[in-house]
Scaffold this motif. Sequence first.
Motif, PDB file in Angstrom:
ATOM      1  N   GLY A 274      26.938 -18.601   0.164  1.00 22.56           N
ATOM      2  CA  GLY A 274      27.851 -17.069   0.045  1.00 22.56           C
ATOM      3  C   GLY A 274      27.258 -16.379  -0.888  1.00 22.56           C
ATOM      4  N   ARG A 275      25.745 -17.184  -1.108  1.00 25.08           N
ATOM      5  CA  ARG A 275      25.075 -16.277  -2.029  1.00 25.08           C
ATOM      6  C   ARG A 275      24.218 -15.820  -1.211  1.00 25.08           C
ATOM      7  NH1 ARG A 275      26.055 -20.460  -6.534  1.00 25.08           N
ATOM      8  NH2 ARG A 275      23.672 -20.598  -6.004  1.00 25.08           N
ATOM      9  N   ILE A 276      24.054 -15.016  -0.228  1.00 27.41           N
ATOM     10  CA  ILE A 276      23.529 -14.203   1.042  1.00 27.41           C
ATOM     11  C   ILE A 276      21.865 -13.695   0.246  1.00 27.41           C
ATOM     12  CG2 ILE A 276      22.931 -12.809   2.972  1.00 27.41           C
ATOM     13  CD1 ILE A 276      25.542 -13.842   3.257  1.00 27.41           C
ATOM     14  N   PHE A 277      22.057 -12.934  -1.165  1.00 27.89           N
ATOM     15  CA  PHE A 277      21.044 -11.358  -1.036  1.00 27.89           C
ATOM     16  C   PHE A 277      20.116 -11.955  -2.264  1.00 27.89           C
ATOM     17  CE2 PHE A 277      24.278  -9.103   1.179  1.00 27.89           C
ATOM     18  CZ  PHE A 277      23.600  -8.606   2.577  1.00 27.89           C
ATOM     19  N   ASP A 278      19.426 -13.398  -2.510  1.00 28.12           N
ATOM     20  CA  ASP A 278      18.841 -13.108  -3.526  1.00 28.12           C
ATOM     21  C   ASP A 278      17.498 -12.728  -3.076  1.00 28.12           C
ATOM     22  OD1 ASP A 278      18.195 -15.091  -1.495  1.00 28.12           O
ATOM     23  OD2 ASP A 278      19.297 -16.637  -3.586  1.00 28.12           O
ATOM     24  N   GLU A 279      15.947 -13.567  -3.627  1.00 30.51           N
ATOM     25  CA  GLU A 279      14.630 -13.015  -3.244  1.00 30.51           C
ATOM     26  C   GLU A 279      14.235 -13.643  -2.483  1.00 30.51           C
ATOM     27  OE1 GLU A 279      14.444 -15.648  -6.687  1.00 30.51           O
ATOM     28  OE2 GLU A 279      15.860 -14.418  -6.206  1.00 30.51           O
TER      29      GLU A 279
ATOM     30  N   LEU B 276      10.207  -5.663   2.744  1.00 29.31           N
ATOM     31  CA  LEU B 276      10.959  -6.716   1.870  1.00 29.31           C
ATOM     32  C   LEU B 276      10.194  -7.329   1.262  1.00 29.31           C
ATOM     33  CD1 LEU B 276      12.324  -7.452   5.541  1.00 29.31           C
ATOM     34  CD2 LEU B 276      14.269  -6.254   2.398  1.00 29.31           C
ATOM     35  N   VAL B 277       9.043  -7.564   1.461  1.00 34.32           N
ATOM     36  CA  VAL B 277       8.658  -8.142   0.628  1.00 34.32           C
ATOM     37  C   VAL B 277       8.075  -7.260  -0.810  1.00 34.32           C
ATOM     38  CG1 VAL B 277       5.755  -9.361   0.039  1.00 34.32           C
ATOM     39  CG2 VAL B 277       6.846  -9.135   2.158  1.00 34.32           C
ATOM     40  N   ILE B 278       7.669  -6.299  -1.469  1.00 36.29           N
ATOM     41  CA  ILE B 278       7.896  -5.227  -1.757  1.00 36.29           C
ATOM     42  C   ILE B 278       8.425  -5.068  -2.803  1.00 36.29           C
ATOM     43  CG2 ILE B 278       7.262  -3.359  -2.876  1.00 36.29           C
ATOM     44  CD1 ILE B 278       5.456  -2.468  -0.250  1.00 36.29           C
ATOM     45  N   SER B 279       9.788  -5.646  -1.813  1.00 35.97           N
ATOM     46  CA  SER B 279      10.834  -5.494  -2.534  1.00 35.97           C
ATOM     47  C   SER B 279      11.869  -6.566  -3.756  1.00 35.97           C
ATOM     48  CB  SER B 279      12.221  -5.116  -2.522  1.00 35.97           C
ATOM     49  OG  SER B 279      12.060  -3.653  -1.816  1.00 35.97           O
ATOM     50  N   CYS B 280      10.991  -7.499  -3.478  1.00 33.70           N
ATOM     51  CA  CYS B 280      11.381  -9.036  -4.014  1.00 33.70           C
ATOM     52  C   CYS B 280      11.491  -9.081  -5.305  1.00 33.70           C
ATOM     53  CB  CYS B 280      10.060  -9.959  -3.665  1.00 33.70           C
ATOM     54  SG  CYS B 280      10.821 -12.094  -3.983  1.00 33.70           S
TER      55      CYS B 280
ATOM     56  N   PHE C  41       0.328  -8.659  -2.674  1.00 29.49           N
ATOM     57  CA  PHE C  41      -0.493  -8.765  -3.613  1.00 29.49           C
ATOM     58  C   PHE C  41       0.454  -8.480  -5.117  1.00 29.49           C
ATOM     59  CE2 PHE C  41      -4.490  -9.786  -1.524  1.00 29.49           C
ATOM     60  CZ  PHE C  41      -4.586 -10.732  -1.841  1.00 29.49           C
ATOM     61  N   ALA C  42       1.150  -6.924  -4.593  1.00 33.38           N
ATOM     62  CA  ALA C  42       1.838  -6.584  -5.251  1.00 33.38           C
ATOM     63  C   ALA C  42       2.417  -7.471  -5.840  1.00 33.38           C
ATOM     64  CB  ALA C  42       2.339  -4.597  -4.889  1.00 33.38           C
ATOM     65  N   ASP C  43       3.351  -7.794  -4.861  1.00 38.79           N
ATOM     66  CA  ASP C  43       4.426  -9.067  -5.656  1.00 38.79           C
ATOM     67  C   ASP C  43       4.261  -9.933  -6.617  1.00 38.79           C
ATOM     68  OD1 ASP C  43       7.807  -9.584  -5.125  1.00 38.79           O
ATOM     69  OD2 ASP C  43       6.866 -10.959  -4.179  1.00 38.79           O
ATOM     70  N   VAL C  44       3.251 -10.785  -5.914  1.00 37.78           N
ATOM     71  CA  VAL C  44       2.588 -11.434  -6.765  1.00 37.78           C
ATOM     72  C   VAL C  44       1.968 -11.382  -7.836  1.00 37.78           C
ATOM     73  CG1 VAL C  44       1.418 -14.259  -6.948  1.00 37.78           C
ATOM     74  CG2 VAL C  44       2.349 -13.146  -4.904  1.00 37.78           C
ATOM     75  N   GLY C  45       1.129 -10.184  -7.796  1.00 36.59           N
ATOM     76  CA  GLY C  45       0.492  -9.595  -9.280  1.00 36.59           C
ATOM     77  C   GLY C  45       1.941  -9.183 -10.130  1.00 36.59           C
ATOM     78  N   VAL C  46       2.465  -8.485  -9.971  1.00 38.46           N
ATOM     79  CA  VAL C  46       4.119  -8.765 -11.272  1.00 38.46           C
ATOM     80  C   VAL C  46       3.873  -9.115 -11.387  1.00 38.46           C
ATOM     81  CG1 VAL C  46       6.032  -7.349 -10.987  1.00 38.46           C
ATOM     82  CG2 VAL C  46       4.117  -6.317  -9.664  1.00 38.46           C
ATOM     83  N   ALA C  47       4.936 -10.135 -10.888  1.00 45.72           N
ATOM     84  CA  ALA C  47       5.166 -11.584 -11.185  1.00 45.72           C
ATOM     85  C   ALA C  47       4.040 -12.754 -12.327  1.00 45.72           C
ATOM     86  CB  ALA C  47       5.240 -12.606 -10.133  1.00 45.72           C
TER      87      ALA C  47
END
Length: 676
Positions: free
Chosen positions: A120-125, A331-335, A658-664
């Motif tokens: 029931g935990r649908i909305f996560d990364e 969606l990818v950027i928003s992770c 790159f934006a998502d991984v770079g931020v992480a």
Amino acid sequence: MGKNCCGDEPIKSSKSHNHAHDEGAHHPQSSKNHGPNHSHEHDHDRHDGHDHSHGSEEFDLQKEAIPLLVVIVLFLIGSIYNEQLHNTPYALAEYLILIPAYLLSGWNVLMTAGRNILKGRIFDENFLMTIATLGAIAIHQLPEAVGVMLFFKVGELFQDYAVGNSRRSIKAVLEVRPDYANLKVDGVITKTSPDLVQIGDIITVTAGEKIPLDGIVIVGTSQIDTSTLTGESVPRSVGVGDVALAGTINKTGILDIQVTQLFGSSSIAKILDLVENASSKKAETEKLITKFAKLYTPIVVFISLVIAIVPPLLIPKATLAEWVYRALVILVISCPCGLVISIPLGYFGGIGGAAKRGILIKGSTFLDVLNDVRTVVCDKTGTLTKGTFKVTQIVPAQGFSKDELLSIAGHIEAQSTHPIAQSIKEAYKGELDLTKVSHYEEIAGHGIRAMLGDRLTIAGNDRLLHQERIAHDTCKVSGSVVHLAVDTKYAGYIIAADEIKDDAIEAIQNLHKIGIKQVIMLSGDNNGVAADIAGRLGLDSYIAELLPEGKVDAFEKILSKLGKSEKAIYVGDGINDAPVIARADVGIAMGGLGSDAAIETADVVIMNDSPTKIAEVIQIARKTHSIVWQNIIFALSVKAIFLVLGAFGLATMWEAVFADVGVALAAIANATRVLK
């Protein structure tokens, strides 16, 4: 009866132990065990969005690198020859090369998303990553789908490595767990588990071995390395009668130790427990991000659906494939993985960095509170002073001699565990005939009444003299004083001095340097002694002659004068301070060499009793807080920029990755700074 030097008005007593001179007791047992479950409200729920067990096992780079290299090779082949593979019948070759790469790199994400959906935990990364990449595959953008999972996997490996470094900092504390005990029975030594050793048993510890249980040395002398518990590099000398604690290392001689605590109750067991459970208490910032992620993710999914469906219906010549692609980019950027990874890591790093310095913090929530501390309140004895007294002056009166006065005090004080009583017993060199002492009675907050032979004798503070209506001409004495009277006749007084800790003055200076507005001392000692100590230390103020309940009242008054967002901490060393430690926004205990009360009661434990660590833990908390908020602002700012670019078709999925991984990665790298 002669005239007293002072009025008979009631005067607040010193500390709350049953025998009170004008100083407090240091007692090894706590009156309250609230440890991890004490009166502060804690959130024990782990963050459930990011379900990977990072750091739960030792990170193995070689094991992780092999499948990653396979993915990279397949990804490069699929990307370089994408056009040729893409144009083969049904693009079969492209699928044969890139789908295995996709599954190898993204299996954990896919499985975690599936498990979470079933729970029931649908909305996560994980959900975001899954629908974004499956959507890319659906519109035949296989290299980009693999790229998303590959770069996310690389980010995960960096995260695991960073968490591993944090855990290793704390693991140094865990490595003090002893493996065995040498049980000595009738001269025969048997190697056994520390859990099986009972109180009163004798254990033998040879040079180089860890001491497995708390106890008292009964044979031998040695140097003990206490660095694993206290962070102190200088070994401590021990001999017969000295305390030896579990987890410390015997460096030189052979010791026979009589066990005083079962392993489960030993100081090291309590430390292990608190370190292992430290991360279960989440900071307010951490809980805020957890709530944010749960709200943020469904909003992002809804916006993506709108972007995918609405424009093709309303805009002429807009194609479904183009706007679905833009939605997948969103969606990818928003992770939010950069946030959900780096924020707990920042707090974990703060706890680990403190542990390396001999400061044990029981949860990240206390790092947040420490950031807002502007008032530090300290106990005197055992916190700012050493708590080791020496008789410095013997002043007899009305025909008594110094030797006679010391003999009377030595016999009366023999049954007391108070530090001043111990100092009097050490000063008296003669034989103690305790058969002469009868009808022994401890008067709470005042002193002792007993029969010494056939004479009624009292020993205690000035309040006791007034209570017993004993005429005396000396009331205000500078120092920790014990007055004596025999058969209602004043016999004189003995002064014992307590030493200021070596780094106490530096500790107060450091607190003022880092912006602490006021450092206040609460003491059960008389006003003269407290004033002298406060002046020498450079304290902002002090309150003296307090019972423990008086300390709580005094602390409440201090709290009532603070600003709305300001916090106050209390630093104490044992049972007499437990009520105030429990009341404080953060209770800090001088754990010393094995104060059970400190480890069980406080939110933060300073293992080497050094007051300079108070400023240090506040600085660690401030640095942690700063790094965590840097990560939050940086991650959200970058994502906001790329979300806008993605919505207008100016960012491809590669740039989103790159934006998502770079931020992480940037957030993770920043979070690890708190360890240093």
